[in-house]
Enzyme design. Structure first.
Site, mmCIF file in Angstrom:
data_model
loop_
_atom_site.group_PDB
_atom_site.id
_atom_site.type_symbol
_atom_site.label_atom_id
_atom_site.label_comp_id
_atom_site.label_asym_id
_atom_site.label_seq_id
_atom_site.Cartn_x
_atom_site.Cartn_y
_atom_site.Cartn_z
ATOM 1 N N ASP A 107 -10.691 -0.412 -4.974
ATOM 2 C CA ASP A 107 -9.259 -0.337 -4.749
ATOM 3 C C ASP A 107 -8.444 -0.155 -6.031
ATOM 4 O O ASP A 107 -7.584 0.730 -6.110
ATOM 5 C CB ASP A 107 -8.783 -1.598 -4.011
ATOM 6 N N GLY A 112 -5.143 -0.070 -0.924
ATOM 7 C CA GLY A 112 -5.916 1.104 -0.521
ATOM 8 C C GLY A 112 -6.936 0.773 0.546
ATOM 9 O O GLY A 112 -7.107 1.517 1.517
ATOM 10 N N ASP A 113 -7.631 -0.347 0.371
ATOM 11 C CA ASP A 113 -8.621 -0.775 1.362
ATOM 12 C C ASP A 113 -7.975 -0.994 2.724
ATOM 13 O O ASP A 113 -8.491 -0.555 3.756
ATOM 14 C CB ASP A 113 -9.294 -2.076 0.918
ATOM 15 N N TYR A 114 -6.834 -1.695 2.725
ATOM 16 C CA TYR A 114 -6.210 -2.033 3.995
ATOM 17 C C TYR A 114 -5.581 -0.813 4.660
ATOM 18 O O TYR A 114 -5.611 -0.681 5.890
ATOM 19 C CB TYR A 114 -5.180 -3.150 3.800
#
Length: 390
Positions: A144, A172-174
């Site tokens: 991320d 970014g991950d979420y």
């Protein structure tokens, strides 16, 4: 409510680890899907050892327990023939497969989309990569912070004189997990109508770029990267007063409003030296005047004046202050989740309300391989069929 959840009866095989893929699985599990994590023997999902603030729940990290609640776990060694048969049998019964490995990893084990489609012709196959499945960056580590850095996102937060500032969370991950869940839901609707399979592909880079669509659209139009304001930056695209300001006893956030209305509300004639048409050119000078003026009184004093003129403004709260507010309590955003050791912890619930009901689930994250025996019993006849054909 559980029996009325919209994804009840949908089975998802989650080959994902860490945050992005599991966050998609978490949301789909909240909607009623059965999510079975397929993990490697002994170590499992690498997220089991990814601790936030060195906080653990037994042998697994608190983070793992948070993002993998309400799921099942089965271990499989993809180099082992019996385990490969087990996975093939699961694929036959599944509706969706998710993974967030680097390009080529699933194909190496015969589990790419084309191979899986031969086992289950209506499968929805959903993957998250770091930078896409092709191109010169495809094998870079999809982490991320690195994606925030390379995508330009770090130049949207903080003030102009600051070094690049990352978000204080794994945005970014979420975002990628959310986009993957959206793609899966769209594919499930189409399959319900047409029986067609689908390949859903998301990358962290594309998700973060989409997150910045406002700023990037202006850049595409004029070729100039929007600059953060020198003082109280809130959004590089927006004029003063937009931003956060220090008061005598805390901080206050002020959104969009015209300068003459703001000057009247705050008794700040100094900013009337500037015309509304000059707010972008003189942004930093105007914000400096505001910052100096707002520092002279406490937050509640300014909020009363601003709200009297219906200007959008609010106190900046920390989490302890927020949690004490009646508005927060009324949202019922907290839920208890069970732990394998018999304890529990508090986390946030699903943010979606369905038919007027909040979606709570206290179901714990699974211990590694906890459901192997149960799942194998369920698909034993399918395994026998595959063996007989082979």
């Amino acid at each position: 409510m559980k029996n009325r959840l919209p994804l009840k009866g949908v089975t998802i095989l989650e080959f994902s680890q860490y945050l992005s893929g599991p966050s998609a699985g978490l949301r789909l599990a909240d909607f009623g899907a059965r999510v079975i994590k397929i993990e490697r023997p002994e170590t499992g999902d690498a997220g089991r050892k990814l601790a936030i603030k060195n906080m653990w729940a037994g042998s697994d990290s608190l983070l793992f327990n948070t993002i993998n609640r309400n799921k099942e776990s089965a271990v499989a060694d993809l180099k082992n023939e019996d385990d490969r048969l087990f996975i093939q049998a699961l694929i036959k019964k599944a509706d969706v497969i998710t993974h967030n490995f680097r390009p080529g990893v699933m194909e190496k084990y015969g589990l790419g989309y084309n191979e899986v489609k031969k086992i289950n012709a209506s499968i929805i196959y959903a993957s998250i990569s770091g930078y896409g499945n092709t191109g010169p960056w495809k094998n870079l580590p999809g982490q991320d912070l690195l994606l925030q850095a390379v995508s330009g996102l770090a130049y949207t937060t903080g003030n102009h004189s600051d070094a690049p500032v990352p978000f204080g969370l794994s945005i970014g991950d979420y975002m990628a997990g959310s986009h993957l869940a959206q793609g899966i839901l769209a594919a499930l609707i189409r399959r319900h109508k047409t029986k067609q399979p689908a390949l859903i592909e998301v990358s962290l880079l594309e998700s973060i770029l989409d997150f910045q669509f406002e700023l990037l659209t202006t850049f595409y139009a004029n070729g100039i990267q929007p600059k953060r304001s020198e003082i109280s930056n809130g959004n590089p695209l927006l004029a003063p007063p937009y931003g956060i300001y220090k008061t005598k006893d805390g901080y206050i956030a002020i959104a969009m409003t015209n300068l003459d209305v703001l000057a009247h509300a705050l008794d700040c004639d100094a900013i009337l030296l500037y015309e509304q048409e000059h707010v972008f050119i003189q942004r930093d000078a105007i914000k400096k005047l505001l910052a100096d003026h707002l520092a002279t009184h406490i937050t509640t004093y300014w909020l009363e004046k601003l709200h009297r003129q219906k200007i959008w403004a609010i106190q900046v709260l920390n989490w302890k202050q927020l949690r004490a507010e009646e508005a927060y309590k009324g949202l019922k955003t907290e839920q208890h989740v069970e732990l394998n050791n018999g304890g529990s912890f508090i986390t946030t619930r699903c943010p979606v309300k369905i038919n007027g009901e909040y979606l709570f689930s206290a179901a714990k994250a699974p211990a590694l391989g906890e459901h192997n025996q149960k799942i194998k019993q369920e698909i034993n006849s399918t395994i026998k069929k595959i063996k007989s054909i082979a």
